[in-house]
Design a protein around this motif. Structure first.
Motif, mmCIF file in Angstrom:
data_model
loop_
_atom_site.group_PDB
_atom_site.id
_atom_site.type_symbol
_atom_site.label_atom_id
_atom_site.label_comp_id
_atom_site.label_asym_id
_atom_site.label_seq_id
_atom_site.Cartn_x
_atom_site.Cartn_y
_atom_site.Cartn_z
ATOM 1 N N TYR A 87 35.787 44.829 49.911
ATOM 2 C CA TYR A 87 37.103 44.537 49.342
ATOM 3 C C TYR A 87 37.695 45.780 48.692
ATOM 4 O O TYR A 87 36.969 46.639 48.216
ATOM 5 N N LYS A 116 43.787 46.418 33.431
ATOM 6 C CA LYS A 116 42.868 45.289 33.528
ATOM 7 C C LYS A 116 41.787 45.384 32.457
ATOM 8 O O LYS A 116 41.105 46.387 32.321
ATOM 9 N N GLY A 160 42.241 35.949 45.643
ATOM 10 C CA GLY A 160 41.503 34.898 44.931
ATOM 11 C C GLY A 160 42.428 34.340 43.867
ATOM 12 O O GLY A 160 43.240 35.072 43.300
HETATM 13 P P1 ADP Z 1 37.692 38.644 36.120
HETATM 14 O O1 ADP Z 1 36.493 38.274 35.355
HETATM 15 O O2 ADP Z 1 38.082 40.049 35.972
HETATM 16 O O3 ADP Z 1 38.843 37.698 35.959
HETATM 17 P P2 ADP Z 1 36.525 37.516 38.467
HETATM 18 O O4 ADP Z 1 35.377 38.134 39.160
HETATM 19 O O5 ADP Z 1 36.295 36.301 37.656
HETATM 20 O O6 ADP Z 1 37.255 38.620 37.644
HETATM 21 O O7 ADP Z 1 37.596 37.180 39.572
HETATM 22 C C1 ADP Z 1 38.835 36.718 39.255
HETATM 23 C C2 ADP Z 1 39.529 36.341 40.539
HETATM 24 O O8 ADP Z 1 39.742 37.514 41.315
HETATM 25 C C3 ADP Z 1 38.741 35.405 41.414
HETATM 26 O O9 ADP Z 1 39.621 34.410 41.897
HETATM 27 C C4 ADP Z 1 38.270 36.267 42.558
HETATM 28 O O10 ADP Z 1 38.194 35.533 43.754
HETATM 29 C C5 ADP Z 1 39.338 37.310 42.665
HETATM 30 N N1 ADP Z 1 38.894 38.591 43.195
HETATM 31 C C6 ADP Z 1 37.780 39.275 42.859
HETATM 32 N N2 ADP Z 1 37.716 40.431 43.532
HETATM 33 C C7 ADP Z 1 38.822 40.508 44.330
HETATM 34 C C8 ADP Z 1 39.339 41.472 45.263
HETATM 35 N N3 ADP Z 1 38.731 42.618 45.493
HETATM 36 N N4 ADP Z 1 40.489 41.185 45.877
HETATM 37 C C9 ADP Z 1 41.146 40.053 45.623
HETATM 38 N N5 ADP Z 1 40.718 39.109 44.763
HETATM 39 C C10 ADP Z 1 39.566 39.324 44.105
#
Ligand code: ADP
Ligand code: MG
Length: 480
Positions: free
Chosen positions: A208, A264, A8
């Motif tokens: 995922y 993170k 993502g």
């Molecule tokens: P955060 O709030 O921690 O930044 P988000 O849920 O907003 O997390 O997601 C951030 C990005 O990570 C988004 O683009 C999402 O599509 C991507 N993402 C979320 N989970 C996964 C995963 N398991 N693998 C790869 N990308 C992911």
């Protein structure tokens, strides 16, 4: 075991406004440190933010461009953290209520297919300043020129499975924002910065895996490499029975590896809360419709028009619509010469090869659309052979601007006059009785080879200016 990548993207776009998102300081790139700052950017007490109307408009333009829902009421929140380049101690961002909500963005793939990417949200925020480590010996300086620059952070669903899809998305996004005029998309200057979230799962699996976030990779080549390297690293961990740690990582192109930057953070760590200094942003339907009516033609619409109305291939159409300058140049050439296919071939062939070689853009090149069109017209009406056209093209590239004048000066006219060609052919036949006899006695397959001799001689006699199609036709007639 086959591993599948799941990715993502979070892309930060610098919005092309003249002043910052909450202050009147300039956003121009490249000024001396701290020359584009005022008391608000420095977080001096008693200063208050004032929202830049243009940043909001540009965010709405983006939302409409990707067919997303516009947040009718969006808000600004404080994301609290300490860093020397963030003097307020918090970044203003839209956490709870973004200005752009869900949408689907159609990305053209190199094979001509369409890859739909789900946009999760896009929100407005301010950029931070910069720590400068190499300006003062043994000290770190803080440059706040960039602090408060308006950003739009575009977040996608984890829809990407290959690096090719990621790169195609970024190129399409770049094309979109430059068409819309909302960002210059300049990756080298940081106007477009990309974070890739990446996890692995076994093929066929639903759930995922645990992801890492690769921060701020600033070229297409590095993005492809970073994805490859990070996927390999995760695969090694998973195959040896370990678990991926959720963290933020940095790609180091020199070492060709990714390195842990920080574990993170989660939303709670930032203590997000609505910024009491800013009112909610309310956007009514009339405003949205007014902005929609002023949108320029989008790349996807242009692409469809180039294939459906002008007969171009999907491939050519998507290459020509990758940036607005090229698309407009193509349209100007093709409208004047009335030969879209030839216009496309020249632009994607010789023109782009020359631009690559000289490292310049179309706007900087000496070539103008009208003259390239004139060149194509002179090929189509038989004045120029393709070889002569190359000579004229080179002259245009060197700064000449009048096609007919170049033809005149260089004596490049093709001889398409039947009378003149007939004289040449008649003389040739009269002077080479042996070859003529041999030709007449040969079968069709052999004749195809033997005619080369006559074509060569006739070309020589015409000083290379005979129209090859007409010459061939005439020779065949006279010899049989
Ligand atoms: P955060 O709030 O921690 O930044 P988000 O849920 O907003 O997390 O997601 C951030 C990005 O990570 C988004 O683009 C999402 O599509 C991507 N993402 C979320 N989970 C996964 C995963 N398991 N693998 C790869 N990308 C992911
Ligand atoms: Mg995030």
């Amino acid at each position: 075991m086959r591993w599948e990548k799941v990715m993502g993207l979070e892309v930060h776009l610098q919005l092309a406004t003249q002043s910052k998102i909450f202050s009147s300081s300039s956003t121009t790139f490249g000024a001396d440190p701290n020359n584009h700052t005022n008391p608000l950017d420095m977080a001096l007490p008693g200063t208050l933010p004032v929202l830049n109307h243009e940043a909001v408009t540009k965010a709405i333009i983006f939302g409409l461009g990707v067919g997303a829902e516009i947040g009718k009421i969006s808000r600004f929140d404080r994301k609290n953290y300490f860093y020397p380049d963030l003097p307020k101690g918090y970044q203003i961002s839209q956490f709870f209520e973004p200005i752009v909500k869900e949408g689907v963005f159609d990305v053209p793939m190199p094979d001509g297919s369409i890859f739909p990417v789900r946009i999760l949200r896009a929100h407005l925020e301010e950029d931070a300043g910069k720590s400068v480590h190499d300006a003062i010996p043994d000290q770190t300086g803080i440059d706040l020129n960039r602090a408060g620059t308006p950003l739009l952070e575009v977040v996608t669903e984890p829809d990407f499975r290959t690096a090719d899809q990621v790169v195609a998305y970024l190129k399409a996004l770049h094309a979109l924002v430059t068409y819309l005029g909302i960002s210059d998309g300049n990756m080298a200057e940081g106007s477009m910065r990309c974070d890739v979230n990446l996890s692995l799962r076994l093929e066929g699996e639903e759930e995922y895996g645990i992801r890492t976030e690769l921060k701020n990779i600033n070229s297409f080549r590095f993005i492809e490499r970073a994805i490859y390297v990070e996927a390999e690293r995760q695969q090694d961990i998973l195959e040896s029975g370990g678990e991926v740690t959720q963290e933020t990582r940095l790609f180091d192109p020199d070492a060709d590896e990714t390195r842990s930057m920080r574990s993170k953070e989660v939303a709670n760590d930032y203590r997000y809360f609505p910024d009491p200094d800013l009112l909610p942003v309310v956007v009514d339907d009339t405003t949205i419709e007014r902005i929609r009516a002023e949108l320029p033609e989008l790349p996807a619409v242009k692409r469809a028009r180039f294939t459906d109305q002008l007969g171009l291939s999907q491939y050519d159409a998507s290459l020509l619509t990758q940036d607005r300058a090229t698309a407009e140049f193509f349209e100007a050439v093709s409208a004047r010469c009335n030969n879209p296919k030839s216009a496309a071939n020249w632009i994607l062939g010789d023109v782009s090869a020359n631009l690559n070689k000289s490292g310049t853009t179309l706007n900087e090149s000496p070539l103008v659309a009208e003259t390239l069109a004139d060149l194509i017209i002179r090929i189509d009406d038989g004045t120029l052979s393709s070889k002569m056209a190359k000579t004229v093209f080179d002259a245009l590239w060197d700064g000449s601007s009048d096609v007919d004048e170049i033809i005149e000066q260089k004596g490049l006219k093709q001889v398409s006059d039947t009378g003149a060609l007939e004289t040449i052919v008649n003389d040739l036949i009269a002077n080479n009785p042996a070859q003529v006899e041999q030709y007449r006695a040969a079968d069709e397959g052999k004749q195809k080879k033997l005619i080369g001799f006559f074509v060569g001689q006739a070309m020589k006699a015409s000083k290379g200016q005979a129209n090859p199609q007409m010459l061939n036709q005439l020779l065949k007639e006279k010899l049989s």
